[in-house]
Design an enzyme around this catalytic site. Structure first.
Site, PDB file in Angstrom:
ATOM      1  N   ASP A   1       4.810  18.151  34.587  1.00  0.00           N
ATOM      2  CA  ASP A   1       4.321  19.017  35.660  1.00  0.00           C
ATOM      3  C   ASP A   1       3.857  18.204  36.867  1.00  0.00           C
ATOM      4  OD1 ASP A   1       4.751  21.046  33.843  1.00  0.00           O
ATOM      5  OD2 ASP A   1       2.661  21.111  33.181  1.00  0.00           O
TER       6      ASP A   1
ATOM      7  N   TYR B   1       2.299  12.383  23.852  1.00  0.00           N
ATOM      8  CA  TYR B   1       1.551  12.414  25.109  1.00  0.00           C
ATOM      9  C   TYR B   1       0.187  11.773  24.902  1.00  0.00           C
ATOM     10  CZ  TYR B   1       4.778  15.634  27.493  1.00  0.00           C
ATOM     11  OH  TYR B   1       5.874  16.196  28.087  1.00  0.00           O
TER      12      TYR B   1
END
Length: 538
Positions: free
Chosen positions: A176, A232
């Site tokens: 994002d 992540y």
């Protein structure tokens, strides 16, 4: 005897041949006479036989595969069908053309392309995410800069520089806006004749985007579909675990002296007096902010001074092992297969695509950077939806802050809609995609397995300089996390959005539909166990 017989047979053959010849010679005349004598619209016997034979041949031919092949080829020559006209209207030349329809780079020499997986890393600050947005070309993206660099370095021909699809371009993970990646993978068809192609591509890129290297893969490789899981990392300052300010709407509901670290807020009133901050005006500004109305300039200035004082005191905070243990315990409830419709946007509970599988969560020991204490969370899952990780971190942190039970996570997997806040994008980065399932396949075809291992030193240096240091510096300068949790605390817990979901305050401080049902079941079981036994029971 035998001689007489042989002569007789020979004579008979000659007579037969003469008769056949005579019939053949006479047939045109006979056919002409027959044609003259036939009535209009009728067919002669020979014509009928010929037509029947033709129909039989066509019928037999139509049943064979040759007919299908012929029809396909025949269709290519038909130009009067709507479908064919649409095909003909398209320009068969896929190269970049000028206004006159001529190739712009007609003199470019064609070079062979190979399917490769390219390992990359980037700092997402200043970019509108990873993926190129065709409908919003004005936004700056990581892919946009990489694609331009590939063309400039000669890894992609100029004739193929107008469309990613021509190069079979795909990314493993779509990050994002503002999200970083120490390791990500893109797959494409690339010109790799030049041994220094990686250095040439990096020379065309800004320092915050790097190409680590590439590996040859088979033609059918898709870096997104072949990726078995993704790792992540999320960096979080530990003062995010502090309980809500007791003067805020959320703090008024959940504040208790029994709440861990509740004493943090006690000396603030005294400190505010020392700094001549009017606490009445501060409360007035907080109430106006919660209700979404304007307030006086004096109240706004008092609130600004108060927030600055709180930020200074937060940097001195150091979390406890108990809070870290609860943070880890709550995160572990995400493991396995669950419905994450409340952890993304635009997904209904019944949408099957909202189901995801999480593999592991690991919280690091606290570490100090520039006087602020931080923790790192490694998140490992098969796949993730938009905002999912940020919302998981956001809800888990809110549970720790408010003292709500960890099992609240289980209620978020149910059908009731909850407006879960997403933690700031600042702390999130993609560690790397994992290709464990594809490793054996590549080795079987003689290719090297996809791995970031040989780039670990470069990646660590890049993370420290362009990712970690920027995250720490931005938090010190802008107080992103402090501002985020302060905003969440100031939100009216009874206020609902247009989607009708529970506010995070209501979700944390009240019983949900799922919890009420579970409580009723437990009560029924307890009543049944405590009920007096009848003779039949014994």
């Amino acid at each position: 005897m035998s001689e007489i017989t042989q002569d007789t047979v020979t004579e008979n053959k000659d007579d037969t041949a003469k008769a056949t010849s005579a019939t053949t010679e006479a047939s045109p005349a006979a056919e002409t006479t027959a044609n003259n004598n036939k009535v209009d619209g009728e067919s002669t016997e020979s014509e009928k036989i010929s037509k029947n034979d033709t129909k039989a041949e066509e019928s037999a031919y139509a049943r064979g595969p040759q007919s299908k092949w012929l029809r396909t080829r025949k269709g290519d020559t038909i130009g009067d069908t709507p479908k064919r006209q649409r095909l003909l209207s398209k320009n068969p030349d896929s190269r970049i053309l000028d206004a006159d329809g001529k190739p712009v780079f007609s003199d470019e020499v064609r070079k062979p392309k190979k399917k490769v997986a390219v390992m990359i890393g980037y700092c997402g600050t200043g970019y509108n995410g990873m993926q190129i947005q065709d409908n919003q070309p004005q936004f700056k993206t990581i892919e946009g800069d990489i694609f331009k660099a590939l063309v400039a370095a000669g890894a992609i021909s100029k004739n193929n520089s107008n469309d990613l699809k021509k190069n079979d371009f795909m990314r493993a993970a779509r990050t994002d806006k503002g999200v970083h990646a120490a390791g990500n993978v893109i797959s494409l068809k690339m010109i790799i004749e030049d041994e220094d192609i990686v250095e040439k591509i990096n020379a065309q890129l800004p320092e915050q985007i790097r190409i680590w290297g590439y590996s040859r893969v088979n033609k059918g490789f898709d870096c997104r579909k072949m990726c078995s899981s993704r790792v992540y990392e999320y960096l979080l300052p530990t003062y995010s675990f502090l309980p809500p300010n007791p003067n805020s709407p959320l703090g008024e509901v959940c504040h208790s002296k029994d709440l861990e670290d509740a004493e943090f807020w006690e000396p603030l009133e005294e400190e505010a007096k020392k700094r001549n901050i009017n606490m009445d005006l501060v409360r007035e500004a907080m109430d106006a902010q919660a209700e979404g109305i304007e307030t006086t300039m004096a109240a706004q200035l008092s609130l600004q001074s108060y927030k600055q004082m709180v930020r200074e005191m937060k940097t001195k905070y150091r979390t406890s092992t108990g809070k870290l243990a609860k943070f880890q315990e709550t995160l572990d409830l995400f493991k396995g297969h669950h419905n994450f419709h409340n952890f993304t946007v635009g997904k209904d509970f019944r949408d099957k695509s909202a189901n995801r599988y999480m593999l592991n969560f690991k919280v690091s020991k606290p570490f100090e950077i520039e006087g602020i204490e931080w923790v790192s969370v490694k998140v490992h899952g098969q796949s993730f939806m938009l905002h999912q990780i940020r919302k998981m971190i956001g809800l888990t942190t809110m549970i720790v802050r408010t003292g709500a039970p960890s099992k609240k996570i289980l209620a978020a997997f149910k059908s009731q809609k909850v407006n879960v806040p997403k933690a700031p994008a600042l702390g999130l980065l993609l560690e790397q995609p994992v290709y464990d399932g594809y490793r054996e396949y590549l080795e079987r075809f003689g290719y090297k397995p996809l791995s970031f291992e040989k780039y670990e030193d470069e990646m660590e240096a890049f993370k420290k300089k362009f990712i970690y240091d920027k995250i720490y510096a931005q938090e010190i300068e802008e107080n992103v996390f402090s501002g985020f949790f302060g905003f969440v605390d100031s939100f009216d817990i009874d206020r609902q959005d247009s989607n009708g979901g529970l506010s995070i305050g209501a979700f944390l401080t009240r019983m949900t539909e799922y919890e009420l049902e579970e409580e009723a079941k437990m009560q029924a079981e307890a009543d049944l166990a405590n009920a007096p036994k009848t003779p039949l029971d014994s």
